[in-house]
Structures are given as structure tokens and as C-alpha cells.
Scaffold this active site. Sequence first.
Site, PDB file in Angstrom:
ATOM      1  N   TYR A  92       0.871  -1.171   0.000  1.00  0.00           N
ATOM      2  CA  TYR A  92       0.000   0.000   0.000  1.00  0.00           C
ATOM      3  C   TYR A  92       0.906   1.218   0.000  1.00  0.00           C
ATOM      4  CZ  TYR A  92      -3.206   3.623   1.566  1.00  0.00           C
ATOM      5  OH  TYR A  92      -3.947   4.784   1.639  1.00  0.00           O
ATOM      6  N   GLU A 114      -3.268   7.703  -4.031  1.00  0.00           N
ATOM      7  CA  GLU A 114      -3.308   6.428  -3.300  1.00  0.00           C
ATOM      8  C   GLU A 114      -3.168   5.264  -4.265  1.00  0.00           C
ATOM      9  OE1 GLU A 114      -7.006   4.711  -1.740  1.00  0.00           O
ATOM     10  OE2 GLU A 114      -6.049   4.660   0.223  1.00  0.00           O
TER      11      GLU A 114
END
Length: 432
Positions: free
Chosen positions: A153, A241
Site C-alpha cells: 500500500y 493512493e
Amino acid sequence: MFKTAFRSIPRSLISKVNFGYVLSNVLESNLQIRKFSVHEFQAVKIFEDNGVGAPRGIVAGTPEEAFQAAKTLDKDGKGVVVKAQVYAGGRGKGTFDNGFKGGVKVASSAEEARDIASKMIGAKLITKQTGAAGKPCNKVFIAEKVKLTHEYYFAVLLDRASAGIVLVASREGGMDIEGVAKRDPNAIIKVPVSIEGGLTKETVEKLVSDLGFKAENKEKAVEIITRLYNLFVSTDATQVEINPLAETEDGRVLCMDAKLNFDDNAAFRHQDLKNLDDESQHDAREARAKQWDLNYVGLDGNIGCLVNGAGLAMATMDLIKLCGGEPANFLDLGGGANAKAIGEAFKIITQDPKVKAIFVNIFGGIVHCDVVAEGIVEAAKKLDMKVPIVARIKGTNVERGQQILRDSGIAIYPIDDLSQAAIKAVELSASQ
Ligand code: GDP
Ligand code: MN
């Protein structure tokens, strides 16, 4: 504008009320208002332009286009990934309103890609982030299927705590980063970046090491992270993101997903990006409210709130929540609310079939209570409103305002005390 409103809320209020509820709901939904987004297929193009690696892909607006795209991309029969293009995360685990499961699906042939696209296009995708109504999927992104060896992530965000940019990353990337954060907060690495100093190579190298990238991929990871950071700064983004940022079997480091948000206040510097904004992805009620300079955020409850001032709006929502009710929206009339704006506000609120009661909580400072009262009565009559209204108005010309409400002959409960008013609104919403 909301940022300022949040800052001006007295500390005493924050500690007394159930602020977390409001914060998570309003801030989250509110991002809709002060940021703008682009679709993944557009983000991938921006990545390409900035030397950030992502799987090759082609956008498709029909199942036939999806079929052709898959044929073009997938020369050696490895398959493709069909990805719903909506402004929301959590697509992989989402469900369409036609029952079809998954907004990110692997297709092993062009025929299968066409079939999957036909289920996605024209349907609404409901994910953790969309609310119950979902977001319409008008396009799919057909992407090269890549074999991943590890999913990380990675995000660049604005951080309130350090009042600057922060890199957020985890070795445990993939679909459920919120779950990881809850289960094991230590699995999330946060690196604040100094505005003055910028992002140094050492900082990125340390992050890449801490994340445990393979030795032969470290340099590639440093490069992609640095480019993503530079992209964040140069586009006035509020969020970049990537979940997952992945190492692939063939030795690449790629952005497998892309959620980009940009600061609305800086949109004048990025007209090219702003032009990409897809109206279909916005809540129709929010778009309408914007036309009237009302701050509207749709929520999932059944008590419509019509309030002036963001602080009072949040206190009102918290009180409703404390009394066991659920707000259907956050609607701030703003300082100069006039009868016309109040009428529009009522229209927006009553268009929501879930609304079973309306709670009007107005402090008449700049706007006078009698004007507000007239606006309420006029709108209620014109719209032939069946939903009961609890009105708590205070401030300038309050007596005249309350008289207008009492004389109106419509189902309005004028209640002076804030708590009593909230209790009544909750009671009415439950009994409808
Ligand atoms: P999200 O659910 O909205 O975050 O959509 P993503 O674009 O992240 O896709 C969901 C998941 O599908 C990712 O977390 C990956 O695990 C997986 N995925 C997407 N594309 C590929 C691919 O090309 N190969 C593999 N192996 N997995 C993929
Ligand atoms: Mn993802």
C-alpha cells in the site's frame, strides 16, 4: 471553506459531543466537495506522462469496445483485468445493483471481457465507499493482466497532525487496508515530509527498505515513489493512493490501482485536470446545492437537517445521533440564507425519500428569524410537504418568526430548547 469551519469549532464542544461520528461522516463525504477526482484510466495516462509505471490499458464504454480492447491488449492469451470506472475505492469487493459481484474481474478471453463489461456498464457499483446508492459505472478499463509477487500500500496524503504532506505505506497492501490499520496499526508506516526540506532520497530509500522490497527492485521502488510524490506536489493533489503498488513476476514495480484527488481550490491552476471531472459521479443533490451556494452533504439517515453555519450543523447532527436518530444530510445554509435558498434547501432535502422528519435549527444573526420562518412556510406550502418539521429558531426577530410558524397552519413544531427539539425530531422520524 469547511477547513476553516472545523478550526473554529470550540474545544468545549468537541469534547462534549460525539465528534468522531460527525468527523468521519462529514469529512469523508465532504471530500466530495472540496476535492475533485479523475477516473483510474485517466490517472494511468497521467502516470504515463510522468514516467510512473502502470499496466497498459484501454478504456471502453460498451461491451463491444471492451472486447476489442481485450483483443488489442492481450496478444498472448494471458487474460485481462476488467475494472469498473467509478469515483470510489473498494471496487474489487463491491457489488453492482444488478447483483453482479466484483468491480474488478479477471477475464481469460476477450469474449469473457465483453461479457463482464456488459454486466458492469450501465449498472451502479456499491462499495464500502459509495454509500447505499452506489456510483454509476459508465466505462470499464481493460488492463493488461500482470502476475504480482507482492502487493504494497502506498499513498501520499495531506496530514493534519504534521500539517504537511505524509507518505503512508504498508507491506500489507492489497484490498483491505482499513482492516490492516485496525488489526495492526504498526503495519502502517507514516513518513511526514518537511515542506521546506522536500523529500530526500535517503527518506525514500529507508521507506523502501522498511517495506521490504526485493534487493533488485529497490531502485525502481525509490524511483516510482519519488515520482508519485513529485506528481502530488505538481498537481496540487490532496491524495495519491496506490493500493496495490506491486512487485511483478517479470521484475517491475507497478501502480496496479490509482486513486487521485486534487484540491478544488487549486483547480484554476489545473484546468486540464478539472476538465476531466465526471459529473455522473457526483451526488445529484450535492451538485444542485452547489448551484445555490448551499453546503450539502448527503448521509444515510432519515432526519433532514437544515441549519446555518457548519459548526451549528455539526452540533445538530451530533445531538440527533445522541438522541438515537440518524441525520439524512448535512445542509448549511450559510450566513446569507434567504427565503429562496431555504426553498431550494427544502426541495433538496425532501427529494430524499428516506427523510421522515426535518429539523430546522437556525440562528438568526445576519439572516433574521422572520425571514427564515417565511421561507419555511412558503416552501412547505409550495412543495405540499408531508414530512413534519421541527423548527428551532433563535436570534433576531425571533418572536415574529415564531408567530409566523404558529399561524401557518402547517405541520411545524416550533420548539425553543435545542435538546427538546432534537428529541422531537428523532421521535417523529421513528414514528413515520
Ligand atoms: P479497488 O478494489 O477499487 O481497490 O481496485 P484495485 O484496482 O485495487 O483492484 C482490486 C485488486 O485486484 C487489487 O488489490 C489486486 O489484488 C487485484 N488486481 C488488479 N489488477 C490485477 C492484475 O493485473 N493482476 C493481479 N494478480 N491482481 C490484480
Ligand atoms: Mn485498490
